[in-house]
Scaffold this motif. Structure first.
Motif, PDB file in Angstrom:
ATOM      1  N   ASP A  43       0.809  -1.213   0.000  1.00 50.35           N
ATOM      2  CA  ASP A  43       0.000   0.000   0.000  1.00 50.35           C
ATOM      3  C   ASP A  43       0.844   1.266   0.000  1.00 50.35           C
ATOM      4  N   MET A  44       2.074   1.189  -0.510  1.00 54.04           N
ATOM      5  CA  MET A  44       2.931   2.376  -0.614  1.00 54.04           C
ATOM      6  C   MET A  44       3.444   2.523  -2.037  1.00 54.04           C
ATOM      7  N   VAL A  45       3.424   3.755  -2.545  1.00 55.40           N
ATOM      8  CA  VAL A  45       3.992   4.069  -3.850  1.00 55.40           C
ATOM      9  C   VAL A  45       5.049   5.151  -3.655  1.00 55.40           C
ATOM     10  N   VAL A  46       6.254   4.869  -4.126  1.00 59.30           N
ATOM     11  CA  VAL A  46       7.347   5.832  -4.093  1.00 59.30           C
ATOM     12  C   VAL A  46       7.474   6.425  -5.493  1.00 59.30           C
ATOM     13  N   VAL A  47       7.528   7.765  -5.570  1.00 58.34           N
ATOM     14  CA  VAL A  47       7.519   8.444  -6.868  1.00 58.34           C
ATOM     15  C   VAL A  47       8.716   9.377  -6.982  1.00 58.34           C
ATOM     16  N   ASP A  48       9.514   9.166  -8.014  1.00 55.61           N
ATOM     17  CA  ASP A  48      10.601  10.075  -8.364  1.00 55.61           C
ATOM     18  C   ASP A  48      10.020  11.129  -9.302  1.00 55.61           C
ATOM     19  N   VAL A  49      10.054  12.383  -8.863  1.00 57.57           N
ATOM     20  CA  VAL A  49       9.515  13.465  -9.691  1.00 57.57           C
ATOM     21  C   VAL A  49      10.607  14.474 -10.042  1.00 57.57           C
ATOM     22  N   SER A  50      11.821  14.006 -10.188  1.00 56.97           N
ATOM     23  CA  SER A  50      12.931  14.900 -10.478  1.00 56.97           C
ATOM     24  C   SER A  50      12.731  15.650 -11.792  1.00 56.97           C
ATOM     25  N   VAL A  51      13.079  16.906 -11.767  1.00 53.34           N
ATOM     26  CA  VAL A  51      13.076  17.773 -12.947  1.00 53.34           C
ATOM     27  C   VAL A  51      14.441  18.447 -12.991  1.00 53.34           C
ATOM     28  N   PHE A  65      13.231  23.846 -18.254  1.00 58.10           N
ATOM     29  CA  PHE A  65      13.434  22.595 -17.527  1.00 58.10           C
ATOM     30  C   PHE A  65      13.124  21.395 -18.416  1.00 58.10           C
ATOM     31  N   THR A  66      13.708  20.268 -18.044  1.00 58.45           N
ATOM     32  CA  THR A  66      13.440  19.025 -18.741  1.00 58.45           C
ATOM     33  C   THR A  66      13.196  17.925 -17.715  1.00 58.45           C
ATOM     34  N   THR A  67      12.502  16.911 -18.131  1.00 53.61           N
ATOM     35  CA  THR A  67      12.187  15.815 -17.230  1.00 53.61           C
ATOM     36  C   THR A  67      13.442  15.087 -16.763  1.00 53.61           C
ATOM     37  N   GLY A  68      13.395  14.585 -15.545  1.00 58.82           N
ATOM     38  CA  GLY A  68      14.511  13.809 -15.006  1.00 58.82           C
ATOM     39  C   GLY A  68      14.395  12.321 -15.276  1.00 58.82           C
ATOM     40  N   ARG A  69      13.522  11.945 -16.190  1.00 58.99           N
ATOM     41  CA  ARG A  69      13.300  10.515 -16.439  1.00 58.99           C
ATOM     42  C   ARG A  69      14.566   9.806 -16.916  1.00 58.99           C
ATOM     43  N   GLY A  70      15.407  10.499 -17.705  1.00 61.29           N
ATOM     44  CA  GLY A  70      16.631   9.871 -18.186  1.00 61.29           C
ATOM     45  C   GLY A  70      17.552   9.478 -17.043  1.00 61.29           C
ATOM     46  N   PRO A  79      14.655   1.642  -5.070  1.00 66.10           N
ATOM     47  CA  PRO A  79      14.039   0.409  -5.577  1.00 66.10           C
ATOM     48  C   PRO A  79      12.512   0.461  -5.524  1.00 66.10           C
ATOM     49  N   GLY A  80      11.906   0.105  -6.655  1.00 64.70           N
ATOM     50  CA  GLY A  80      10.451   0.073  -6.738  1.00 64.70           C
ATOM     51  C   GLY A  80       9.808   1.396  -7.079  1.00 64.70           C
ATOM     52  N   ALA A  81      10.595   2.474  -7.102  1.00 68.69           N
ATOM     53  CA  ALA A  81      10.019   3.792  -7.369  1.00 68.69           C
ATOM     54  C   ALA A  81       9.574   3.906  -8.821  1.00 68.69           C
ATOM     55  N   VAL A  82       8.414   4.536  -9.017  1.00 66.16           N
ATOM     56  CA  VAL A  82       7.948   4.859 -10.356  1.00 66.16           C
ATOM     57  C   VAL A  82       8.343   6.295 -10.655  1.00 66.16           C
ATOM     58  N   PHE A  83       8.255   6.673 -11.932  1.00 72.61           N
ATOM     59  CA  PHE A  83       8.606   8.036 -12.299  1.00 72.61           C
ATOM     60  C   PHE A  83       7.359   8.841 -12.609  1.00 72.61           C
ATOM     61  N   ASP A 166      18.290   0.968  -7.881  1.00 73.27           N
ATOM     62  CA  ASP A 166      17.956   0.192  -9.070  1.00 73.27           C
ATOM     63  C   ASP A 166      18.037   1.073 -10.302  1.00 73.27           C
ATOM     64  N   VAL A 167      18.378   0.477 -11.428  1.00 78.33           N
ATOM     65  CA  VAL A 167      18.352   1.181 -12.704  1.00 78.33           C
ATOM     66  C   VAL A 167      17.255   0.577 -13.565  1.00 78.33           C
ATOM     67  N   GLY A 168      16.896   1.311 -14.623  1.00 76.64           N
ATOM     68  CA  GLY A 168      15.785   0.863 -15.455  1.00 76.64           C
ATOM     69  C   GLY A 168      14.468   1.349 -14.887  1.00 76.64           C
ATOM     70  N   GLY A 169      13.414   1.161 -15.657  1.00 77.69           N
ATOM     71  CA  GLY A 169      12.119   1.681 -15.256  1.00 77.69           C
ATOM     72  C   GLY A 169      11.281   0.685 -14.473  1.00 77.69           C
ATOM     73  N   VAL A 170      10.345   1.211 -13.723  1.00 72.85           N
ATOM     74  CA  VAL A 170       9.341   0.412 -13.014  1.00 72.85           C
ATOM     75  C   VAL A 170       7.986   0.812 -13.560  1.00 72.85           C
ATOM     76  N   GLU A 171       7.261  -0.132 -14.089  1.00 73.11           N
ATOM     77  CA  GLU A 171       5.942   0.164 -14.627  1.00 73.11           C
ATOM     78  C   GLU A 171       4.922   0.215 -13.490  1.00 73.11           C
ATOM     79  N   PRO A 172       4.236   1.331 -13.344  1.00 71.29           N
ATOM     80  CA  PRO A 172       3.213   1.398 -12.294  1.00 71.29           C
ATOM     81  C   PRO A 172       2.017   0.526 -12.620  1.00 71.29           C
ATOM     82  N   GLU A 173       1.290   0.149 -11.594  1.00 72.54           N
ATOM     83  CA  GLU A 173       0.057  -0.596 -11.779  1.00 72.54           C
ATOM     84  C   GLU A 173      -1.103   0.390 -11.731  1.00 72.54           C
TER      85      GLU A 173
END
Length: 311
Positions: A43-51, A65-70, A79-83, A166-173
């Motif tokens: 029941d927890m979602v960690v979100v990286d919202v870097s810009v 500004f540009t997204t920090g997704r890269g 670990p486990g964080a979505v963007f 962790d590296v790479g993306g995490v797909e949210p549900e």
């Protein structure tokens, strides 16, 4: 009040990690240990919202500004964080001003796409000392979702402490988020104009850097601040490790406005102001509103008054 009281979980020792503990938010700021203790909770979602700021060839900020997704994908994340994309998905990218808050329906859709429901504990973080994470926290607060917090120190502190990355993306549900718009957390330009005229009672706080507040720097054609404002730069709310200051230090920074019944925060585009809003909530002020248009909107009106210490 010390940080261990103010930041949830900061007294937990490294050896006391308990996997999948049910997260309970007791502060809008949580420690890296608290997050580590609760990683993997359903029941927890960690979100990286870097810009990230866009810089010119000389390394100077351009104001864009540009997204920090890269960086999230390549340099790593909790670990486990979505963007979460604050430029496109969590703002109204069709509006004239950048980072304009989305309407409640659009925000609910974006939050649901990140896997957030009304029963989700949300932890937001960024790599810049917290203003972007505070923006998501404020958007959630405005949508009636109080079970949210900012990771103190953000990803910078997390990585510096040697915690797993962790590296790479995490797909949210994808989930369904139902927003309940909270009144009084946003104000518009007419309200701020009324404050300046003395027709509304509120204190004005500008979270922009001191040089911009003073009118000696900035990319806008008109420089300075809204008359009657005090300056509490968001960058001065954190230490060199990007941890928020102790409560007594925050109280000292906001001392000129703490007795005001209502405090309105603003900056250039409503981002630094979100960090100021977080700090005010940390020190116990319960009537804080954010002027979303901020100086981008205010300075675009040639008739809107400005003060500049450099004048």
């Amino acid at each position: 009040m010390t940080r261990c009281e103010r930041v949830a979980g900061s007294m937990t020792g490294a050896g006391a990690t308990v996997a999948r503990m049910s997260p309970v938010i007791t502060s809008p700021l949580v420690s890296s240990q608290w997050v580590a203790d609760h990683l993997g909770a359903d029941d927890m979602v960690v979100v990286d919202v870097s810009v990230l700021p866009v810089r010119d060839r000389d390394g100077a900020a351009t104001g864009r500004f540009t997204t920090g997704r890269g960086d999230y994908l390549e340099q790593g994340h909790v670990p486990g964080a979505v963007f979460g994309d604050l430029i496109r998905d969590l703002s109204d990218d069709r509006a004239a001003l950048p980072f304009t808050r989305p309407d409640v329906e659009r925000f609910a859709e974006a939050a649901g796409a990140l896997g957030i429901t009304t029963g989700t504990t949300v932890v937001a973080y960024d790599s810049a000392g917290g203003p972007w994470a505070a923006r998501l926290w404020w958007l959630l607060r405005a949508a009636g979702h109080d079970d949210a917090a900012v990771l103190d120190g953000g990803f910078t502190a997390w990585a510096a402490e040697g915690r797993p990355v962790d590296v790479g993306g995490v797909e949210p549900e994808p989930s369904v988020f139902v927003a309940h718009e909270r009144p009084g957390v946003w104000v518009d330009k007419p309200f701020v104009e009324a404050v300046v005229r003395g027709d509304e009672r509120a204190a004005l706080v500008c979270g922009s850097p001191r040089a911009e507040f003073d009118g000696v720097a900035g990319a806008r054609p008109r420089l300075g601040h809204i008359p009657g404002s005090v300056n509490v730069p968001s960058t001065e709310l954190v230490d060199d490790a990007l941890h928020f200051a102790e409560v007594d230090q925050l109280e000292a920074a906001f001392a000129p406005v703490l007795e005001a019944e209502k405090v309105v925060v603003y900056c250039g585009q409503g981002i630094a102001a979100s960090a100021d809003a977080l700090a005010l909530v940390l020190v116990g002020h319960d009537d804080v509103a954010l002027y979303d248009g901020s100086l981008d909107e205010w300075t675009g009106d040639d008739d809107a008054p400005l003060e500049a210490l450099a004048a």
